[in-house]
Design an enzyme around this catalytic site. Structure first.
Site, PDB file in Angstrom:
ATOM      1  N   ASP A  57       0.748  -1.157   0.086  1.00 15.87           N
ATOM      2  CA  ASP A  57      -0.022  -0.167  -0.120  1.00 15.87           C
ATOM      3  C   ASP A  57       0.846   1.058   0.116  1.00 15.87           C
ATOM      4  O   ASP A  57       1.986   1.173   0.597  1.00 15.87           O
ATOM      5  CB  ASP A  57      -0.933   0.278   1.111  1.00 15.87           C
ATOM      6  CG  ASP A  57      -1.953   0.902   1.213  1.00 15.87           C
ATOM      7  OD1 ASP A  57      -2.311   1.394   0.173  1.00 15.87           O
ATOM      8  OD2 ASP A  57      -2.567   1.417   2.280  1.00 15.87           O
ATOM      9  N   ASN A  89     -10.359  -3.279  -6.476  1.00 12.06           N
ATOM     10  CA  ASN A  89      -9.743  -2.433  -7.410  1.00 12.06           C
ATOM     11  C   ASN A  89     -10.097  -2.040  -8.811  1.00 12.06           C
ATOM     12  O   ASN A  89      -9.995  -1.018  -9.464  1.00 12.06           O
ATOM     13  CB  ASN A  89      -8.254  -2.856  -7.639  1.00 12.06           C
ATOM     14  CG  ASN A  89      -7.387  -2.689  -6.528  1.00 12.06           C
ATOM     15  OD1 ASN A  89      -6.479  -3.617  -6.229  1.00 12.06           O
ATOM     16  ND2 ASN A  89      -7.751  -1.901  -5.520  1.00 12.06           N
TER      17      ASN A  89
END
Length: 250
Positions: free
Chosen positions: A30, A78
């Site tokens: 991340d 996503n």
């Protein structure tokens, strides 16, 4: 950057710790977007630098003796991102396989892919299938990539399969236990998850390896993924080694 292991005789990456090296480490990678934003760069620049972090981390994992490394590359959520960004990510995935598969294979690394990755576009599926087949007999290390993966979806898929077998009379529902359920997960055949790391300072699992993380050690670090490397992974391994794992016992 070569993914081949460092030859013996060099300095150890370990700096201490009193326990074992984790067999299986998973990372939620991340912070690519924030890395780029801090530098006034487009988000894609962060993703590109994130690929370099993948290369560093895969090599470091092999040097540290980590048996399996799982990377959360693209989640089922996503797809909500802009189409242009998804296109860039898929393009980088293709380029990574084409440019790195030779070194991955030569380094003795087996590639495993989790998730509903066969729903990706055909040329990517073909590349992944070829990479998996080519590396299938490698034994030095396993690189696991989660693509189009969501842990809740994974659990639902297993439950649906078992329910279907029970409805068809192939399975007695009373015999279903945790071991049977776990045997149907995408991670079947991999070592139990020992350590789960999330970069960028966020402290949540984001639908990643929910079943597998039941007794994993969790480590949240502030480093943005594009800056993550050998020292960060070594520090994480040492933090794991210093923890006492009881698995519900005393």
């Amino acid at each position: 950057m070569s993914l081949l292991p460092i030859q013996s005789g060099g300095a150890s990456l370990r700096t201490g710790g009193r326990g074992a090296v984790p067999r299986h480490v998973a990372i939620i990678m991340d912070g690519n977007g924030r890395w780029a934003k801090k530098r006034l760069l487009p988000r894609v620049a962060g993703h590109r630098q994130g690929i370099e972090a993948v290369r560093r981390t895969v090599r470091a994992a092999g040097d540290l003796g980590i048996e399996a490394l799982t990377l959360f590359a693209f989640s089922s959520e996503n797809w909500r991102r802009p189409a242009s960004e998804i296109g860039e990510l898929m393009g980088m995935l293709k380029r990574f396989i084409l440019s790195d598969i030779d070194e991955i294979h030569e380094a003795g690394i087996r590639l495993v892919v989790l998730g509903d990755w066969r729903m990706l576009q055909g040329d990517i599926v073909e590349l992944i299938e070829g990479a998996i087949a080519r590396t299938a007999n490698n034994t030095r290390q396993t690189l696991v990539v989660a693509l189009n993966y969501g842990a809740q979806d994974e659990i639902v898929r297993v439950a649906r399969r078992l329910a279907g077998d029970a409805a068809a009379g192939r399975l007695d529902p009373a015999t279903i236990d945790a071991a049977m359920f776990e045997g149907g997960l995408d991670t079947q055949g991999l070592p139990p998850l020992d350590l789960l790391i999330r970069t960028s300072g966020e402290k949540r699992l984001s639908n990643f390896l929910l079943w597998q993380a039941a007794y994993a050690e969790l480590l949240f670090v502030d480093t943005l993924w594009p800056d993550f490397g050998r020292d960060d992974l070594a520090a994480a391994v040492d933090a794991f080694a210093a923890r006492e794992r009881r698995f519900g016992g005393l």
